[in-house]
Design an enzyme around this catalytic site. Structure first.
Site, PDB file in Angstrom:
ATOM      1  N   ARG A 170      29.389 -78.169   9.670  1.00 29.42           N
ATOM      2  CA  ARG A 170      28.056 -78.471  10.215  1.00 29.42           C
ATOM      3  C   ARG A 170      27.318 -79.492   9.349  1.00 29.42           C
ATOM      4  NH1 ARG A 170      24.667 -74.625   9.524  1.00 29.42           N
ATOM      5  NH2 ARG A 170      25.974 -73.454   8.118  1.00 29.42           N
ATOM      6  N   ASN A 171      27.700 -79.590   8.085  1.00 27.78           N
ATOM      7  CA  ASN A 171      26.950 -80.471   7.178  1.00 27.78           C
ATOM      8  C   ASN A 171      27.905 -81.433   6.456  1.00 27.78           C
ATOM      9  OD1 ASN A 171      28.062 -78.251   5.876  1.00 27.78           O
ATOM     10  ND2 ASN A 171      26.553 -78.248   4.247  1.00 27.78           N
TER      11      ASN A 171
END
Length: 209
Positions: free
Chosen positions: A180-181
């Site tokens: 996600r990051n």
């Protein structure tokens, strides 16, 4: 994938009753159309939604944890007939997909919300989002007409494109990393360690953007 061999004529597409999709539903349509949501072939009918909420499975028994649904107002639902084909459009009224309507049904929000999220507290962002949705759901199979407009298009690969790249590289064992990051050093360690322990041929990084 749900891409037809022959695209329907513009005259036919323009004759269809249309429903404009928000950006989330546009992404759902594209992901179903390209096979990323396989085996899902369209927005969920009631038996699939109920099964996902109760058992985290489609009615076929395939594991599936979250609903993929198309909500409309009562007024729009009343104008539609089961068996009808509907044009699903983007914000500029371009048709992205055609939905063959198999079912229209009341969205039993309170029951579904509690089962999906384990709470009905409006502190939960998922609960707030679902409560804000319209009161009727449309279910049915899709055919993809065109992909949505996206500023990240040059970086997006369909499942078949990914498989083709892996085959071209001759990779037999692939380590996948879903993130996600932005990847940091701890991620890098996990990836390299997984490649080493599993004798991986390559690393497939799948970012959510």
């Amino acid at each position: 994938n749900l891409i037809p061999d022959k695209i329907p004529s513009q005259k036919y597409l323009q004759s269809l009753q249309k429903i404009q999709l928000d950006s989330e539903r546009q992404m759902d349509v594209e992901l179903m159309g390209t096979g990323a949501y396989s085996p899902l072939e369209g927005f969920m009918v009631k038996k699939d939604l109920d099964n996902v909420a109760n058992k985290m499975r489609l009615s076929s028994g395939v594991i599936w944890p979250l609903p993929v649904i198309l909500d409309v107002s009562k007024e729009i639902a009343n104008k539609l007939k089961v068996g009808q084909e509907i044009g699903l459009t983007d914000h500029s009224n371009s048709i992205l997909a055609v939905l063959k309507l198999d079912q229209k049904y009341l969205f039993e929000k309170n029951k579904i919300i509690k089962r999906i999220f384990g709470t009905d507290s409006t502190e939960h962002p998922g609960v707030r989002t679902m409560l804000s949705m319209k009161d009727y759901l449309l279910g049915g199979r899709l055919i993809l007409i065109s992909k949505r407009v996206s500023e990240n298009k040059e970086y997006e690969l369909t499942p078949s494109q990914v498989r083709k790249l892996i085959e071209e590289k001759g990779w037999l064992k692939v380590v996948g990393f879903h993130t996600r990051n932005v990847i940091h050093r701890s991620h890098e360690f996990i990836q390299l360690e997984a490649l080493k322990r599993e004798f991986g041929d390559g690393l497939f990084i799948h970012p959510v953007i």
